[in-house]
Design an enzyme around this catalytic site. Structure first.
Site, PDB file in Angstrom:
ATOM      1  N   HIS B 299      37.848  35.978  26.325  1.00 38.78           N
ATOM      2  CA  HIS B 299      37.994  36.531  27.675  1.00 38.78           C
ATOM      3  C   HIS B 299      37.180  35.756  28.705  1.00 38.78           C
ATOM      4  CE1 HIS B 299      39.410  39.870  25.185  1.00 38.78           C
ATOM      5  NE2 HIS B 299      40.138  40.213  26.230  1.00 38.78           N
ATOM      6  N   GLY B 300      36.209  34.990  28.243  1.00 40.68           N
ATOM      7  CA  GLY B 300      35.387  34.200  29.160  1.00 40.68           C
ATOM      8  C   GLY B 300      34.067  33.881  28.493  1.00 40.68           C
TER       9      GLY B 300
END
Lengths: 370, 447
Positions: B299-300
């Site tokens: 997701h990051g």
């Protein structure tokens, strides 16, 4: 059967799409008082910067067929189906549409008062206006002052705002208007106050400023239009009922002449042509404009007293009510003129000075030019 | 371009559908590819070359993989390198939309080629269309190459009238989830975030956390519905991505129902190759942590996402080791409550800028704000009460819509007859909201 259902759904979808392509563009939204987004410029720079995408979003939303009806549908869904208490921050209380004013921005109020302070120091401090204590300040509460508490919706701390203005503008005498107004002093569909309902406010100002305001109670009520739909009607998208727009006049006011420095045009106090314009409220002294003077030949026979009003749009409907005591009133809207230009147009030489602004503008004052 | 926008809905989509069904069948893929490149380039013009180069590299190396297995490493290194480069912030704030999704699709292709589960796609056009296919390019579901391999041949792909109708209905239902529910819930979330700390209360914090949890569900599952619906219109069968996750009775079940294609991808391409659970306990724990750390980082590259992934890793492991048995003894409502509360906490972490912010928010939810400093917050306040009441009906509708009740309603006698009416009404309502609303990109665009 499946095919029929498909045909129905597809027909609606493609019909709406076709309408989007074929509906001619409009320039202005009367109900929201704003220009509508126009076809975006297609070029590489706009594409690469992402501007094209956001402009196309705005353009297609603004030019959508039956846009007003769809906005009403959305508003009714919000109120009716989701039972929201407000739509686009606009709530209905006691048949009034009002806008939530929250949170309180101390910084914004300081921004406004610091600009006023600079004007005071640059042009007024060394004149008779200051020497004779003829500088006044007043704050016009928005409708929420009278409605938000009852609705239970958020609102700014009004007392804090008033106190901040008093503290930061200690060179001016503060005039409290809160007790002279009520919710019905404002249009039901608009943010502005109704001229025919603000006589107590004008009297309070008159008392504090030592004015006689002769003939105030004898002014004639003229209904300019029965179908005034204020800006909150447009912003909320709700099918609110239009209302009358009334102005007050007499022979003295009729005899006054205005001069608009933006358009270089002379005119009358009530500009009836504006009734068919973008905002019928502009009927009052032609609406928002950088600099307008009103000369009163009748009063000039008795006095050479002058008044400068630093104001927002509320001041347009107030100024005519103060005319009986002044040979000349100058209306300055700092949203459209830089303070440094003022002495090119105004000789500050001892006029009465009134700073009068609505809470809505003070709480978001960054449109005022510095 | 986003699905829930007028340019997509009433300009791009009808034009593409018309063109797709007008042109000869063998040109259908060309239409979809050009449409997909336009779709991506319109919103992300600067990042279009990144995607195109990745596609070309993966396709050409993919052709070589059957004979030269080492090409797999180069292909994977390019894909993962770009992913880490952009997600790790090495390119500043630049982040190609949907890069996590299309990279994982390419990786599935590359890995399956190496495993000899599939044959290389000889047509660059068809491969590029698979990667860039606009219905699921930006936010999934992650479509593993092998599941759509046959459909990539335009002559084998078919769209029946039923596909068109059901696909359209699914698309509109997804659109309604996004515009009517997720965007509205997002409005509540924004109000909370813009509220001065002094005006917040314990109840307001809880309402925010619940609203955000539901927002992200309707936002993401709405997108998946739209993608699946559009896929069906064009003759593809995309996998389901959500299955009412909020009715789960454990975190293990939650992850079987939430973002199913991501979980499936990690299971297939990371967890099982690492040995899965057919290894020693120590190794199994390691495998779990690797998978969940990667799930978070997908997701990051941020501490919050890593912690979020590990949070679930720990919970899943605890449930497998002992907590699951304990949960089984609890009444059903307590199992639901346990799951919802832990998921809501996870979403607070997911939406926080820092772990400290998340801890502060969860602390406030537990009434621990300002503990020891005497600057606590009230249990309830006027501002929170106003907005909770104002959004109350929306919360109720959202809670109901996150359960299978709607699916059960569709089994009623006249449900089929009423379905097109409902679809048209929802389409009009969505349009009304889009006309009046502002720009609301999908939350999962940033992944």
């Amino acid at each position: 059967m499946k095919n029929i259902k498909l045909i129905i759904v597809a027909a609606v979808f493609f019909l709406i799409s076709a309408a989007c392509w074929l509906t001619p563009d409009k320039e202005f939204s009367q109900s929201e008082r704003r220009p509508l987004a126009q076809k975006p410029e297609i070029n590489i720079q706009n594409l690469l910067s992402g501007q094209l995408e956001s402009d196309a979003e705005k353009y297609t939303a603004d030019q959508f067929p039956l846009r007003e009806q769809l906005r009403s549908l959305k508003a009714l869904t919000e109120y009716g189906l989701f039972m929201k208490k407000d739509n686009n921050d606009i709530y209905i209380q006691d048949s009034h549409a009002a806008k939530i004013l929250y949170p309180y921005s101390e910084k914004s109020v300081s921004n406004a008062t610091s600009i006023f302070g600079e004007i005071y120091e640059s042009f007024i401090q060394d004149t008779d206006s200051a020497g004779n204590g003829r500088i006044f300040v007043s704050v016009i509460p928005d409708k929420g002052y009278y409605l938000a508490e009852e609705k239970g919706c958020p609102h700014i701390d009004y007392d804090k705002l008033f106190a901040q203005v008093i503290e930061e503008m200690d060179y001016a005498r503060y005039i409290d208007l809160t007790g002279t107004l009520e919710a019905d002093s404002y249009y039901r569909t608009d943010l502005h106050w109704r001229q025919e309902k603000i006589l107590p406010a004008a009297e309070a100002l008159g008392r504090a400023m030592g004015l006689e305001l002769a003939g105030l109670d004898d002014l004639r009520q003229i209904t300019a239009t029965d179908s005034f739909a204020g800006v909150y009607k447009g912003q909320s998208g709700l099918p609110l009922k239009a209302e009358p727009l009334i102005y007050l006049t007499d022979d003295m006011i009729e005899g006054c002449k205005t001069f608009n420095y933006e358009t270089n045009q002379e005119g009358k106090v009530y500009d009836l042509e504006k009734l068919s314009g973008r905002d019928p409220y502009d009927v009052f002294v032609s609406g928002a404009s950088a600099l307008i003077t009103i000369e009163n030949p009748e009063a000039a026979k008795k006095t050479d007293r002058e008044l400068i009003i630093f104001r927002d749009s509320f001041g347009s409907s107030l100024a005519p009510l103060l005319l009986s005591d002044y040979a000349k009133i100058t209306l300055v809207d700092l949203r459209y003129i830089k303070p440094s230009y003022l002495n090119q147009f105004i000789d500050f030489e001892g006029q009465d000075i009134l700073f009068i602004y609505g809470t809505t503008l003070l709480n978001d004052s960054y449109t005022i030019k510095r | 371009m986003i699905f829930s926008s007028i340019p997509f809905l009433y300009y791009f989509l009808p034009a593409v559908i018309l063109l797709y069904f007008i042109v000869p069948k063998k040109m259908a893929n060309s239409v979809l590819l050009l449409a997909s490149l336009f779709f991506y380039g319109y919103g992300e013009p600067k990042m279009l070359p990144v995607m195109i180069m990745t596609i070309i590299a993966a396709w050409s190396l993919g052709l070589a993989i059957p004979k030269h297995k080492n090409c797999f490493y180069l292909s994977a290194a390019i894909c993962l390198g770009l992913l880490v480069w952009f997600k790790g912030g090495f390119a500043g704030n630049a982040l190609p939309a949907g890069i996590s999704f299309y990279t994982f699709q390419i990786l599935s292709y590359t890995i399956d080629l190496r495993r000899e589960h599939i044959k290389p796609q000889k047509s660059l056009r068809d491969f590029a269309m698979y990667v860039s296919l606009f219905p699921q390019l930006i936010a999934g579901p992650i479509v593993v190459y092998s599941t759509v391999e046959d459909s990539l041949d335009p002559l084998k792909r078919k769209t029946t009238a039923e596909d068109l109708y059901e696909g359209s209905c699914r698309f509109v239902f997804g659109l309604a989830k996004k515009v009517l529910l997720a965007n509205n819930l997002g409005q509540f979330v924004s109000i909370f975030q813009n509220t001065a700390a002094d005006d917040r209360s314990v109840v307001f914090y809880w309402a925010y956390a619940l609203a955000f949890s539901m927002q992200i569900y309707f936002d993401f599952s709405g997108y998946s519905d739209m993608a699946i619906g559009l896929g069906r219109i064009f003759g593809f069968s995309f996998p389901e991505n959500f299955n009412y996750p909020f009715i789960s009775k454990s975190i293990t079940e939650f992850w079987r129902r939430w973002h199913m294609t991501l979980g499936g991808w990690f299971r297939e391409y990371v967890y099982i190759p690492l040995g899965g659970n057919r290894v020693s306990r120590g190794r199994w724990i390691f495998n779990i942590f690797v998978v969940w750390a990667l799930t978070g980082l997908w997701h990051g590259v941020q501490w919050t996402f890593l912690t979020w992934g590990l949070y679930f890793g720990i919970l899943l492991m605890a449930e497998k080791l002992w907590l699951g048995r304990l949960l089984d003894k609890l009444p059903t409502w307590a199992q639901h409550l346990y799951t919802v509360i832990l998921v809501v906490f996870s979403m607070v972490l997911f939406n926080a800028d820092t772990i400290g912010d998340a801890a502060a928010c969860i602390g406030a939810m537990l009434g621990l704000a300002g503990l020891g400093t005497g600057t606590g917050i009230p249990f309830a306040g006027a501002l929170g009460s106003y907005y909770i009441k104002s959004f109350g009906t929306l919360f109720v509708v959202s809670i109901v819509a996150s359960t299978p009740i709607c699916r059960k309603l569709s089994q009623f006698k006249y449900a089929n007859e009423l379905k097109p009416v409902l679809v048209i009404v929802l389409l009009l309502l969505v349009t009304a909201y889009l006309v009046d609303g502002s720009y609301n990109p999908f939350l999962y665009f940033r992944f």
